[in-house]
Design a protein around this motif. Structure first.
Motif, mmCIF file in Angstrom:
data_model
loop_
_atom_site.group_PDB
_atom_site.id
_atom_site.type_symbol
_atom_site.label_atom_id
_atom_site.label_comp_id
_atom_site.label_asym_id
_atom_site.label_seq_id
_atom_site.Cartn_x
_atom_site.Cartn_y
_atom_site.Cartn_z
ATOM 1 N N LYS A 11 0.797 -1.114 -0.003
ATOM 2 C CA LYS A 11 -0.174 0.161 -0.030
ATOM 3 C C LYS A 11 0.937 1.252 -0.186
ATOM 4 O O LYS A 11 2.185 1.086 0.264
ATOM 5 C CB LYS A 11 -1.001 0.067 1.303
ATOM 6 C CG LYS A 11 -1.706 -1.365 1.140
ATOM 7 C CD LYS A 11 -2.831 -1.185 2.461
ATOM 8 C CE LYS A 11 -3.779 -2.315 2.445
ATOM 9 N NZ LYS A 11 -4.666 -2.340 3.540
ATOM 10 N N TYR A 51 -12.276 -2.604 -3.429
ATOM 11 C CA TYR A 51 -12.980 -2.841 -2.006
ATOM 12 C C TYR A 51 -14.487 -2.600 -1.944
ATOM 13 O O TYR A 51 -14.984 -2.372 -0.878
ATOM 14 C CB TYR A 51 -12.302 -1.671 -1.233
ATOM 15 C CG TYR A 51 -10.649 -1.962 -0.583
ATOM 16 C CD1 TYR A 51 -10.646 -3.029 0.140
ATOM 17 C CD2 TYR A 51 -9.776 -1.153 -1.118
ATOM 18 C CE1 TYR A 51 -9.371 -3.517 0.590
ATOM 19 C CE2 TYR A 51 -8.382 -1.379 -0.537
ATOM 20 C CZ TYR A 51 -8.251 -2.469 0.264
ATOM 21 O OH TYR A 51 -6.844 -2.893 0.552
ATOM 22 N N HIS A 54 -16.483 -3.737 1.040
ATOM 23 C CA HIS A 54 -16.497 -2.974 2.478
ATOM 24 C C HIS A 54 -17.351 -1.783 2.177
ATOM 25 O O HIS A 54 -17.172 -0.746 3.016
ATOM 26 C CB HIS A 54 -15.125 -2.470 2.530
ATOM 27 C CG HIS A 54 -14.195 -3.611 3.067
ATOM 28 N ND1 HIS A 54 -14.299 -4.411 4.087
ATOM 29 C CD2 HIS A 54 -12.940 -4.200 2.656
ATOM 30 C CE1 HIS A 54 -13.541 -5.370 4.304
ATOM 31 N NE2 HIS A 54 -12.770 -5.184 3.635
ATOM 32 N N PHE A 59 -15.403 2.886 7.340
ATOM 33 C CA PHE A 59 -13.864 3.250 6.955
ATOM 34 C C PHE A 59 -13.688 3.346 5.465
ATOM 35 O O PHE A 59 -12.542 3.593 4.962
ATOM 36 C CB PHE A 59 -12.934 2.386 7.656
ATOM 37 C CG PHE A 59 -12.867 0.865 7.428
ATOM 38 C CD1 PHE A 59 -12.444 0.499 6.203
ATOM 39 C CD2 PHE A 59 -13.662 0.109 8.255
ATOM 40 C CE1 PHE A 59 -12.685 -0.881 5.865
ATOM 41 C CE2 PHE A 59 -13.920 -1.142 7.878
ATOM 42 C CZ PHE A 59 -13.521 -1.826 6.886
ATOM 43 N N LEU A 63 -10.732 4.524 3.378
ATOM 44 C CA LEU A 63 -9.713 3.546 2.642
ATOM 45 C C LEU A 63 -9.423 3.796 1.370
ATOM 46 O O LEU A 63 -8.177 3.622 0.898
ATOM 47 C CB LEU A 63 -10.269 2.090 3.136
ATOM 48 C CG LEU A 63 -9.976 0.816 2.499
ATOM 49 C CD1 LEU A 63 -8.408 0.810 3.033
ATOM 50 C CD2 LEU A 63 -10.812 -0.132 2.424
ATOM 51 N N ARG A 87 -1.122 -14.672 4.182
ATOM 52 C CA ARG A 87 -1.813 -13.783 5.408
ATOM 53 C C ARG A 87 -0.779 -14.071 6.677
ATOM 54 O O ARG A 87 -0.991 -13.042 7.549
ATOM 55 C CB ARG A 87 -3.122 -14.648 5.693
ATOM 56 C CG ARG A 87 -4.042 -14.293 4.499
ATOM 57 C CD ARG A 87 -4.650 -12.906 4.295
ATOM 58 N NE ARG A 87 -5.444 -12.634 5.700
ATOM 59 C CZ ARG A 87 -6.019 -11.273 5.526
ATOM 60 N NH1 ARG A 87 -6.244 -10.656 4.482
ATOM 61 N NH2 ARG A 87 -6.845 -10.870 6.738
ATOM 62 N N THR A 93 -4.908 -7.416 10.957
ATOM 63 C CA THR A 93 -5.177 -5.945 10.282
ATOM 64 C C THR A 93 -4.583 -4.661 11.033
ATOM 65 O O THR A 93 -3.996 -3.982 10.478
ATOM 66 C CB THR A 93 -6.610 -6.095 10.205
ATOM 67 O OG1 THR A 93 -7.094 -7.202 9.555
ATOM 68 C CG2 THR A 93 -6.982 -4.537 9.294
ATOM 69 N N ARG A 104 2.969 -6.500 9.165
ATOM 70 C CA ARG A 104 2.445 -5.153 9.649
ATOM 71 C C ARG A 104 2.953 -5.023 11.145
ATOM 72 O O ARG A 104 3.060 -3.463 11.391
ATOM 73 C CB ARG A 104 0.781 -5.721 9.756
ATOM 74 C CG ARG A 104 0.117 -5.489 8.347
ATOM 75 C CD ARG A 104 -1.305 -6.054 8.349
ATOM 76 N NE ARG A 104 -2.015 -5.598 7.276
ATOM 77 C CZ ARG A 104 -3.252 -6.158 6.881
ATOM 78 N NH1 ARG A 104 -3.731 -7.233 7.630
ATOM 79 N NH2 ARG A 104 -3.770 -5.767 5.894
ATOM 80 N N ILE A 111 -4.046 0.762 11.859
ATOM 81 C CA ILE A 111 -4.968 -0.281 11.244
ATOM 82 C C ILE A 111 -5.336 0.383 9.724
ATOM 83 O O ILE A 111 -5.609 -0.378 8.675
ATOM 84 C CB ILE A 111 -6.293 -0.405 12.084
ATOM 85 C CG1 ILE A 111 -7.043 -1.698 11.524
ATOM 86 C CG2 ILE A 111 -7.157 0.831 12.126
ATOM 87 C CD1 ILE A 111 -8.153 -2.149 12.400
ATOM 88 N N ASP A 112 -5.167 1.801 9.494
ATOM 89 C CA ASP A 112 -5.726 2.108 8.208
ATOM 90 C C ASP A 112 -4.604 2.327 7.343
ATOM 91 O O ASP A 112 -4.802 2.393 5.937
ATOM 92 C CB ASP A 112 -6.841 3.345 8.375
ATOM 93 C CG ASP A 112 -5.966 4.518 9.125
ATOM 94 O OD1 ASP A 112 -5.391 4.156 10.111
ATOM 95 O OD2 ASP A 112 -6.324 5.391 9.160
ATOM 96 N N ASN A 114 -1.880 0.171 7.024
ATOM 97 C CA ASN A 114 -1.124 -1.082 7.274
ATOM 98 C C ASN A 114 -0.255 -1.956 6.313
ATOM 99 O O ASN A 114 -0.127 -3.365 6.249
ATOM 100 C CB ASN A 114 -2.446 -2.146 7.803
ATOM 101 C CG ASN A 114 -3.495 -2.436 6.883
ATOM 102 O OD1 ASN A 114 -3.213 -2.086 5.804
ATOM 103 N ND2 ASN A 114 -4.249 -3.252 7.396
#
Ligand code: UDP
Length: 140
Positions: A11, A51, A54, A59, A63, A87, A93, A104, A111-112, A114
């Motif tokens: 990210k 996404y 979601h 969020f 996001l 994973r 997360t 992470r 958390i946002d 990550n």
């Protein structure tokens, strides 16, 4: 053990903190081989579509804004049990809850922000890979 493919995304925070190499090394060290890689600036529509599951979450807007705040690295990883193996390497997360030694826990700020995305099932992996890559871009 099954050879699987999964989608990984580094990210925008991972690019800003210059950990692309470190993240990819962790994948390679555990037998997850990148078989497709692309640096890309996502459009708002691409991030929203990716996404979409979601969409109703509080969020979602933040996001999407975060995911288009800079380029990302899109990757297809291939290896034994790739979905779960990725994973495990990523960690929880929320980096505060992630096990020591996970990507992470070691690189993420919050958390946002990550650092990495990873498909959470084989079915989602297939869809997420197809969302970003054509078969001809995957070199196994
Ligand atoms: N997310 C967030 N706030 C939350 C939960 C999730 O910003 O309270 C973001 C976070 O970037 C996460 C992504 O939404 O990675 C997708 O959430 P999911 O629950 O699918 O977590 P993941 O599969 O990425 O661990």
């Amino acid at each position: 053990m099954a050879i699987e493919r999964t989608l990984s995304i580094i990210k925008p925070d991972g690019l800003k903190s210059h950990v692309i190499g470190k993240v990819i090394s962790r994948f390679e060290e555990k037998g997850l081989t990148p078989v497709a890689i692309r640096l890309q600036q996502l459009s708002q529509a691409e991030a929203e579509g990716f996404y979409a599951v979601h969409k109703a979450r509080p969020f979602f807007k933040d996001l999407v804004s975060f995911m288009i705040s800079g380029p990302v690295v899109l990757m297809v990883l291939q290896g034994e049990n790739a979905v779960l193996a990725n994973r495990d390497l990523m960690g929880a997360t929320d980096p505060k809850k992630a096990d020591k030694g996970t990507i992470r826990a070691d690189f993420a700020k919050s958390i946002d922000q990550n650092t990495v995305h990873g498909s959470d099932s084989l079915e989602n992996a297939k869809n997420e890979i197809a969302y970003f890559f054509r078969e001809t871009e995957i070199h196994a």
